[in-house]
Write an enzyme that holds these catalytic residues in place. Sequence first.
Site, mmCIF file in Angstrom:
data_model
loop_
_atom_site.group_PDB
_atom_site.id
_atom_site.type_symbol
_atom_site.label_atom_id
_atom_site.label_comp_id
_atom_site.label_asym_id
_atom_site.label_seq_id
_atom_site.Cartn_x
_atom_site.Cartn_y
_atom_site.Cartn_z
ATOM 1 N N HIS A 1 0.821 -1.209 0.000
ATOM 2 C CA HIS A 1 0.000 0.000 0.000
ATOM 3 C C HIS A 1 0.858 1.264 0.000
ATOM 4 C CE1 HIS A 1 0.454 -0.922 4.407
ATOM 5 N NE2 HIS A 1 0.662 0.374 4.485
ATOM 6 N N HIS B 1 4.148 7.045 3.952
ATOM 7 C CA HIS B 1 5.069 5.930 3.701
ATOM 8 C C HIS B 1 4.578 5.090 2.539
ATOM 9 C CE1 HIS B 1 2.173 4.053 6.635
ATOM 10 N NE2 HIS B 1 2.337 2.967 5.899
ATOM 11 N N GLU C 1 7.660 0.831 4.939
ATOM 12 C CA GLU C 1 7.140 -0.203 5.836
ATOM 13 C C GLU C 1 7.330 -1.555 5.161
ATOM 14 O OE1 GLU C 1 2.897 0.297 6.433
ATOM 15 O OE2 GLU C 1 2.689 -1.601 7.496
HETATM 16 CO CO CO Z 1 1.112 1.257 6.272
#
Ligand code: CO
Length: 136
Positions: free
Chosen positions: A7, A78, A128
Amino acid sequence: MITALDHIAIAVPDFDKAIKRFMEDFGLTFEGTEDVEAAKTTTAFFPIEGTSIELVHPLRGEGPIAGFLDKRGGGIHHICFRSNDIEADMARLQEKGYRFLSESPQPGAHNSRVVFIHPKSCDGVLIELNQPAEDH
Ligand code: CO
């Protein structure tokens, strides 16, 4: 091993307004919201063709997203790579000198386990790594 772009996360000052934008203006499917206590963050996910947009907002007005919004306002927060073995990816990258924001993976949304690479290790981008629940 990194297997997908899981994502892209956007920090938003007005959670409801941003949810409405992605649902009504952009026409994406709203998967619902989830509070991630460990990260003091509330999240909303909009899956789209192999990946998702994640909106992130401070939980109870505190935590790292509150700091981000204070300093920079809304913006891309992020990007997240999916991993099928988060410990192995972490160890491999640490060996190459990458710094992480925690010493081990933490609980993330959807029962995943997540760890963040320090933005200083990656040209200013917070990354991440996320191992979904079904892979651990
Ligand atoms: Co995230």
